[in-house]
Design a protein around this motif. Sequence first.
Motif, PDB file in Angstrom:
ATOM      1  N   TRP A 102     -55.962 -19.236 -17.539  1.00  0.00           N
ATOM      2  CA  TRP A 102     -56.510 -18.509 -16.389  1.00  0.00           C
ATOM      3  C   TRP A 102     -55.887 -17.114 -16.339  1.00  0.00           C
ATOM      4  CZ3 TRP A 102     -60.412 -19.528 -13.092  1.00  0.00           C
ATOM      5  CH2 TRP A 102     -60.922 -20.818 -13.056  1.00  0.00           C
ATOM      6  N   LEU A 153     -58.152 -24.102 -11.281  1.00  0.00           N
ATOM      7  CA  LEU A 153     -57.033 -23.291 -10.804  1.00  0.00           C
ATOM      8  C   LEU A 153     -56.938 -23.461  -9.295  1.00  0.00           C
ATOM      9  CD1 LEU A 153     -54.813 -21.117 -11.291  1.00  0.00           C
ATOM     10  CD2 LEU A 153     -56.590 -19.405 -10.809  1.00  0.00           C
ATOM     11  N   TYR A 196     -57.057 -29.472 -16.271  1.00  0.00           N
ATOM     12  CA  TYR A 196     -58.147 -29.450 -17.248  1.00  0.00           C
ATOM     13  C   TYR A 196     -58.784 -30.837 -17.303  1.00  0.00           C
ATOM     14  CZ  TYR A 196     -60.591 -28.919 -21.693  1.00  0.00           C
ATOM     15  OH  TYR A 196     -61.554 -28.879 -22.663  1.00  0.00           O
ATOM     16  N   GLN A 231     -52.684 -25.462 -12.443  1.00  0.00           N
ATOM     17  CA  GLN A 231     -53.781 -25.429 -13.410  1.00  0.00           C
ATOM     18  C   GLN A 231     -54.000 -26.841 -13.949  1.00  0.00           C
ATOM     19  OE1 GLN A 231     -53.724 -22.315 -16.343  1.00  0.00           O
ATOM     20  NE2 GLN A 231     -52.424 -20.985 -15.073  1.00  0.00           N
ATOM     21  N   CYS A 259     -61.512 -17.663 -17.009  1.00  0.00           N
ATOM     22  CA  CYS A 259     -60.873 -18.549 -17.969  1.00  0.00           C
ATOM     23  C   CYS A 259     -61.005 -17.941 -19.369  1.00  0.00           C
ATOM     24  CB  CYS A 259     -61.529 -19.933 -17.959  1.00  0.00           C
ATOM     25  SG  CYS A 259     -61.145 -20.904 -16.498  1.00  0.00           S
ATOM     26  N   GLY A 262     -61.931 -26.133 -16.557  1.00  0.00           N
ATOM     27  CA  GLY A 262     -60.583 -25.736 -16.187  1.00  0.00           C
ATOM     28  C   GLY A 262     -60.524 -25.476 -14.683  1.00  0.00           C
ATOM     29  N   ASN A 288     -48.555 -21.018 -16.023  1.00  0.00           N
ATOM     30  CA  ASN A 288     -49.131 -22.344 -16.238  1.00  0.00           C
ATOM     31  C   ASN A 288     -48.864 -23.289 -15.063  1.00  0.00           C
ATOM     32  OD1 ASN A 288     -50.192 -21.653 -18.729  1.00  0.00           O
ATOM     33  ND2 ASN A 288     -48.309 -22.209 -19.826  1.00  0.00           N
TER      34      ASN A 288
END
Length: 220
Positions: A54, A88, A77, A75, A103, A86, A68
């Motif tokens: 991101w 955030l 996935y 974050q 992304c 993904g 991260n």
Amino acid sequence: MGLFLFFVLCSLMGSVASDKGIVLEPDRPFLRVKLFDRAELECCYKNGPTQVIWVNRLPSGQIKPLQNQSEEVFQNYSNSNGKQCGFLTLKTVKLWDTGIYQCQLNNTSVYTHGTYLQVFKPIEKTINLSESTKNKILTAEGVLLLLCVVIPSASLLFKSKKQSKLEMKKMKQEEENIYQGLNLEDCCTTYDQIERSQTQSQYQDVCTAMEEREEILEKP
């Protein structure tokens, strides 16, 4: 205008990515979040790598990679049915978090279309009133408005009645003034004299009238 051009470039980038076999899903274009609230962003694609990074695209054009993992930024996935996404999460957004979030697919130069996050500060109330107090104020305003309508109307009605009474009293006084200087006895005497004169002139003796004429002629 710059934001529009950016989305056009992102669309072109998406078409290039599709040529490489990566299919970008449409992102949420705009997200507006109140200050200190939670913001959740998402980007999805197909036939791409299993990791995304991101980034925050600053107004100056610079790209700032996000951490991260931290206490404020999360974050994540997921991959289901060939669709990779993904996520955030900004736990408590600040005013400086406003910007475009994208992304970047890992080990590629492909960016998703992105989402513009706007953080706003709500307007603070000058006077913090409860609902019951507001209802009381509205009731008082309604009563005052009713009084403002009723009192002038009642005053005009009272003045009109008073004016009509004064006019009737004035007319009565004028009628009394007409007959104020008259004496009934004098009126009767005058009336009798008029009646007698009319009676005598109608039935006057012819001989008496001749004698009166002769006396007038004999005078030198």
